[in-house]
Design an enzyme around this catalytic site. Sequence first.
Site, PDB file in Angstrom:
ATOM      1  N   LYS A  13     109.975 -41.565  46.338  1.00 40.94           N
ATOM      2  CA  LYS A  13     110.182 -40.475  47.312  1.00 40.94           C
ATOM      3  C   LYS A  13     108.846 -39.968  47.848  1.00 40.94           C
ATOM      4  CE  LYS A  13     112.341 -37.931  44.186  1.00 40.94           C
ATOM      5  NZ  LYS A  13     112.281 -38.826  43.005  1.00 40.94           N
ATOM      6  N   ARG A  89     119.090 -31.158  44.321  1.00 39.45           N
ATOM      7  CA  ARG A  89     119.238 -31.902  43.071  1.00 39.45           C
ATOM      8  C   ARG A  89     120.537 -31.577  42.372  1.00 39.45           C
ATOM      9  NH1 ARG A  89     113.572 -32.887  42.239  1.00 39.45           N
ATOM     10  NH2 ARG A  89     113.247 -34.174  40.420  1.00 39.45           N
ATOM     11  N   ARG A 161     100.425 -36.552  35.733  1.00 34.04           N
ATOM     12  CA  ARG A 161     101.348 -35.416  35.633  1.00 34.04           C
ATOM     13  C   ARG A 161     101.768 -35.205  34.189  1.00 34.04           C
ATOM     14  NH1 ARG A 161     105.875 -36.100  40.308  1.00 34.04           N
ATOM     15  NH2 ARG A 161     107.204 -35.448  38.562  1.00 34.04           N
ATOM     16  N   ARG A 172     114.517 -36.693  32.370  1.00 35.86           N
ATOM     17  CA  ARG A 172     114.634 -36.588  33.832  1.00 35.86           C
ATOM     18  C   ARG A 172     115.668 -37.580  34.367  1.00 35.86           C
ATOM     19  NH1 ARG A 172     108.515 -37.583  34.770  1.00 35.86           N
ATOM     20  NH2 ARG A 172     108.954 -37.734  37.002  1.00 35.86           N
TER      21      ARG A 172
HETATM   22  P1  AP5 Z   1     106.475 -41.763  43.605  1.00 39.63           P
HETATM   23  O1  AP5 Z   1     106.598 -42.038  45.067  1.00 39.63           O
HETATM   24  O2  AP5 Z   1     105.478 -40.764  43.159  1.00 39.63           O
HETATM   25  O3  AP5 Z   1     107.911 -41.434  42.980  1.00 39.63           O
HETATM   26  P2  AP5 Z   1     108.891 -40.196  43.230  1.00 39.63           P
HETATM   27  O4  AP5 Z   1     110.215 -40.749  43.649  1.00 39.63           O
HETATM   28  O5  AP5 Z   1     108.268 -39.182  44.097  1.00 39.63           O
HETATM   29  O6  AP5 Z   1     109.071 -39.720  41.723  1.00 39.63           O
HETATM   30  P3  AP5 Z   1     108.826 -38.298  41.017  1.00 39.63           P
HETATM   31  O7  AP5 Z   1     108.532 -38.601  39.579  1.00 39.63           O
HETATM   32  O8  AP5 Z   1     107.859 -37.462  41.764  1.00 39.63           O
HETATM   33  O9  AP5 Z   1     110.258 -37.695  41.138  1.00 39.63           O
HETATM   34  P4  AP5 Z   1     110.863 -36.545  40.335  1.00 39.63           P
HETATM   35  O10 AP5 Z   1     112.120 -36.310  41.076  1.00 39.63           O
HETATM   36  O11 AP5 Z   1     110.988 -36.838  38.895  1.00 39.63           O
HETATM   37  O12 AP5 Z   1     109.760 -35.376  40.415  1.00 39.63           O
HETATM   38  P5  AP5 Z   1     109.591 -34.091  41.326  1.00 39.63           P
HETATM   39  O13 AP5 Z   1     108.161 -33.917  41.574  1.00 39.63           O
HETATM   40  O14 AP5 Z   1     110.516 -34.115  42.480  1.00 39.63           O
HETATM   41  O15 AP5 Z   1     106.210 -43.187  42.897  1.00 39.63           O
HETATM   42  C1  AP5 Z   1     106.010 -43.276  41.488  1.00 39.63           C
HETATM   43  C2  AP5 Z   1     104.890 -44.281  41.181  1.00 39.63           C
HETATM   44  O16 AP5 Z   1     105.305 -45.589  41.573  1.00 39.63           O
HETATM   45  C3  AP5 Z   1     103.597 -44.003  41.937  1.00 39.63           C
HETATM   46  O17 AP5 Z   1     102.517 -44.285  41.101  1.00 39.63           O
HETATM   47  C4  AP5 Z   1     103.637 -44.978  43.132  1.00 39.63           C
HETATM   48  O18 AP5 Z   1     102.345 -45.368  43.520  1.00 39.63           O
HETATM   49  C5  AP5 Z   1     104.437 -46.135  42.582  1.00 39.63           C
HETATM   50  N1  AP5 Z   1     105.314 -46.748  43.580  1.00 39.63           N
HETATM   51  C6  AP5 Z   1     106.039 -46.106  44.555  1.00 39.63           C
HETATM   52  N2  AP5 Z   1     106.760 -46.991  45.271  1.00 39.63           N
HETATM   53  C7  AP5 Z   1     106.485 -48.221  44.746  1.00 39.63           C
HETATM   54  C8  AP5 Z   1     106.936 -49.556  45.065  1.00 39.63           C
HETATM   55  N3  AP5 Z   1     107.793 -49.783  46.075  1.00 39.63           N
HETATM   56  N4  AP5 Z   1     106.466 -50.576  44.314  1.00 39.63           N
HETATM   57  C9  AP5 Z   1     105.587 -50.345  43.288  1.00 39.63           C
HETATM   58  N5  AP5 Z   1     105.124 -49.113  42.943  1.00 39.63           N
HETATM   59  C10 AP5 Z   1     105.570 -48.064  43.676  1.00 39.63           C
HETATM   60  O19 AP5 Z   1     110.103 -32.934  40.363  1.00 39.63           O
HETATM   61  C11 AP5 Z   1     109.424 -32.611  39.183  1.00 39.63           C
HETATM   62  C12 AP5 Z   1     110.151 -31.520  38.417  1.00 39.63           C
HETATM   63  O20 AP5 Z   1     110.205 -30.310  39.210  1.00 39.63           O
HETATM   64  C13 AP5 Z   1     111.622 -31.796  38.076  1.00 39.63           C
HETATM   65  O21 AP5 Z   1     111.744 -32.565  36.912  1.00 39.63           O
HETATM   66  C14 AP5 Z   1     112.179 -30.368  37.936  1.00 39.63           C
HETATM   67  O22 AP5 Z   1     111.821 -29.831  36.694  1.00 39.63           O
HETATM   68  C15 AP5 Z   1     111.440 -29.608  39.014  1.00 39.63           C
HETATM   69  N6  AP5 Z   1     112.180 -29.588  40.305  1.00 39.63           N
HETATM   70  C16 AP5 Z   1     111.760 -30.158  41.482  1.00 39.63           C
HETATM   71  N7  AP5 Z   1     112.687 -29.981  42.447  1.00 39.63           N
HETATM   72  C17 AP5 Z   1     113.714 -29.282  41.876  1.00 39.63           C
HETATM   73  C18 AP5 Z   1     114.981 -28.808  42.353  1.00 39.63           C
HETATM   74  N8  AP5 Z   1     115.368 -29.050  43.629  1.00 39.63           N
HETATM   75  N9  AP5 Z   1     115.790 -28.159  41.494  1.00 39.63           N
HETATM   76  C19 AP5 Z   1     115.403 -27.930  40.223  1.00 39.63           C
HETATM   77  N10 AP5 Z   1     114.228 -28.339  39.702  1.00 39.63           N
HETATM   78  C20 AP5 Z   1     113.392 -29.017  40.514  1.00 39.63           C
HETATM   79 ZN    ZN Z   2     107.602 -37.205  43.810  1.00 42.73          ZN
END
Ligand code: AP5
Ligand code: ZN
Length: 217
Positions: A13, A89, A161, A172
Amino acid sequence: LRTILIGPPGAGKGTQAPRIRDQFCVCHIATGDMLRDQVTKKTPLGVEAKKIMEAGGLVSDDIMVGMIKDQLENNKDCKNGFVLDGFPRTVPQAEKLDAMLAYRHEKLDSVVQLVIDSQLLISRITGRLIHPSSGRTYHREFNPPKNPMTDDVTGEPLIQRSDDNVEALRKRLTVFQNSTGPVVEYYKRKGLWHPIDAAQSPAVVWDNLRKVFTNGS
Ligand code: AP5
Ligand code: ZN
C-alpha cells in the site's frame, strides 16, 4: 480520483500509494504514517497509540474517523481526490466514510485490494526500512536505498518500524482477516471492489493499478 488501497501488512500500500498521488494529483492519506508521526511527537494520542500499534491491534474507530474527517476538510491537496492507505479497517470506519462522502456530495471510484499470500509477507516486513518523516519505504533486499540505512532524498537515517517483527505481524494478519475482511465484503456488495495480484514486482503492480483507474476494470 477517490480510491482506497486495502491489503494486509506488507502488501505494498505504502509503496504504490505515492505513485497514485503523483500520477493523479490527489492526496495520499496514510493513517499508519499519521499515527507514527503522533508517536514520534509524543502527543497524548501518540502515547496511547504506541502500545496498540506495537502489539498489532487497532486504534479506536472514533479517533481514526476524526483523523480522516480532518484531512478531507482541511488538506488542500485532497481537492482533486484522494488515495486512502490503511483506512477503513473496520466496517464502522467504512460506514462513517460513506456518510462523510455523502455529506460532501462525493463518491468513491474504486476500492483496490492488493491480494497476496501471507507466506510472502514475512520477508517483506522484516526487511523493510522507512524514512520516518516522509513515510518513504525501502527494503534491504527488494528495494535497497542507494547508501545503506540512509534516505535517498534527504540522506537522513532509515529505521525499522517497531511493529515490524514476526510476533506483531502475526497479530496484524489476524486483525486484517477478522476486522478488514468484512470491509472487503462491504465494498464487493457495492460493486467497487477490484482485486490485484500484489505478489508481482512493484512495476507490474503499478501497471495493473493504472489499468483499474483508467478503464475501471
Ligand atoms: P509497504 O508498501 O510498506 O507495505 P504496506 O502495505 O504499506 O504495509 P504496512 O505494514 O505499512 O501495512 P499495515 O496496514 O500493517 O500498517 P499501517 O502503517 O497502515 O511494503 C512492505 C515492504 O515490502 C517494503 O519494504 C517494500 O519495499 C516491499 N515491497 C512492496 N511492494 C513490493 C513488491 N511488489 N515486491 C517486493 N517487495 C515489495 O498501520 C500500522 C498500525 O497503525 C496498525 O497496525 C494499527 O495499529 C494502526 N492503524 C492504522 N490505521 C488504522 C485504522 N484505520 N484503524 C485502526 N488502527 C489503525
Ligand atoms: Zn504502509
